[in-house]
Design an enzyme around this catalytic site. Structure first.
Site, PDB file in Angstrom:
ATOM      1  CG  ASP A 179      -1.952   1.121   1.166  1.00  0.00           C
ATOM      2  OD1 ASP A 179      -3.072   0.836   0.719  1.00  0.00           O
ATOM      3  OD2 ASP A 179      -1.633   2.269   1.561  1.00  0.00           O
ATOM      4  CG  ASN A 187      -5.637  10.681  -5.218  1.00  0.00           C
ATOM      5  OD1 ASN A 187      -5.047  10.900  -6.264  1.00  0.00           O
ATOM      6  ND2 ASN A 187      -6.055   9.481  -4.869  1.00  0.00           N
ATOM      7  CG  ASP A 196      -5.140   8.386 -12.102  1.00  0.00           C
ATOM      8  OD1 ASP A 196      -5.437   7.835 -11.023  1.00  0.00           O
ATOM      9  OD2 ASP A 196      -5.979   8.807 -12.919  1.00  0.00           O
ATOM     10  CD  GLU A 222      -4.533   3.784  -1.504  1.00  0.00           C
ATOM     11  OE1 GLU A 222      -4.728   4.046  -0.314  1.00  0.00           O
ATOM     12  OE2 GLU A 222      -5.412   3.917  -2.383  1.00  0.00           O
TER      13      GLU A 222
END
Length: 325
Positions: A179, A187, A196, A222
């Site tokens: 992770d 974000n 992204d 993620e």
């Protein structure tokens, strides 16, 4: 000249030259004069089409056709039988029964030969294009479009196959979950387009850090999963430490700001008592959760235990939980 090739199997040199001159503008042509060479060359060059005479000095054309169709390496190659024998109906029936796609009787009209060869080459090109399209569809069905690594569905299927192989051969197997630390803040701060790019970059580093036999998949958000076949705890830790180090040394420039990344990893070995990949992934997920709680940017190992966990699907945590992330 196209990429197609035709193998002519004809022991009469004048006839072979006539056939070659008839179709030389349609494909690259190779000629042999006996059945033994025909079988060897067909395997070596994989021609698009074979023009096969029946009467040969060593093996007759029917036997050559039979052997071609019995060999996995050559069974896909279409064969047109060409012969001067007078038992046309019987020969034609025999040829088709052995897998030939067409039949031409000597003496032949050159334009007839050209037309039939051209038809078969067009069919070959059509099959080739269809196979390429099917491969592309299979690739798209297995790959995550953003990160270009395998998607969740393919990863789980691959993991089940590796577990079955492990149980069959008694080898070791490790599974890890990764992770990206504090990904939600990327974000929130820079937008999802920047997020992204970070995901794609992390996936690329992972791919270059893993071994050829390892499998990387995006499980969602993620989170990524890694299958490490024939690998014990120490071997898995070596691979994952290298991966974690490379990620931490990556620097991304987002909106003119320098951003460093770290990852947390949960690792487990797969037990013969595991009923499915979900059992191992729940342990890896639990280890990942612990790695986050201990401060992130670390690997935590959760040993395998009997599969007595409730039949709920992973993940146990919410990957979009800001405190966890």
């Amino acid at each position: 000249m196209s990429d197609d090739s035709v193998l002519i199997v004809e022991d009469i040199r004048v006839m072979a030259k006539l056939l070659e001159s008839t179709i030389s503008d349609l494909a690259e042509v190779r000629a042999v004069d006996c059945g033994t060479d025909a079988l060897r060359v067909a395997r070596d060059i994989q021609p698009s089409l074979i023009l096969l005479d029946i009467v040969l000095p060593d093996i007759d054309g029917f036997e050559v056709c039979k052997r071609l169709k019995a060999d996995d390496a050559t069974r896909h190659i279409p064969v047109i039988i060409i012969t001067g024998l007078h038992t046309e109906t019987e020969d034609e029936t025999s040829g088709f029964a052995l897998g030939a796609v067409d039949y031409i009787l000597k003496p032949f009209e050159r334009e007839i030969v050209r037309a039939r060869v051209k038809t078969q080459l067009e069919l070959v090109r059509g099959r080739r294009e269809l196979e390429a399209a099917n491969k592309e569809l299979a690739y798209l069905a297995a790959v995550d479009p953003l990160t270009k690594c395998f998607n969740r569905r393919y990863f789980l299927s691959a993991a089940e196959s590796e577990i079955a192989r492990m149980k069959r051969h008694g080898t070791e197997l490790a599974v890890a979950m990764i992770d990206i630390d504090r990904f939600k803040s990327i974000n929130d701060r820079f937008g999802h387009e920047a997020g992204d790019k970070v995901l794609a970059n992390v996936a690329e580093v992972c791919e270059h850090s893993l071994r050829r036999e390892d499998t990387l998949g995006r499980l969602g958000g993620e989170e990524f999963g890694i299958i490490l076949p024939a690998t014990d705890h120490d071997g898995a830790m070596e691979v994952l430490q290298r991966l974690k180090s490379r990620i931490s040394h990556q620097v991304s420039v987002i909106a003119r700001e320098t951003v460093s990344l770290t990852i947390s990893i949960g690792l487990t070995d797969v037990s013969g008592d595991d009923g499915s990949v979900d059992d191992a992934l729940r342990r890896a997920d639990k280890a990942l959760y612990t790695a986050k709680k201990l401060g992130r940017n670390r690997i935590v190992y959760e040993p395998s235990t009997p599969a007595d966990l409730p039949p709920s699907s992973f993940p146990m945590h919410d990957p979009h939980d800001g405190d966890f992330n």
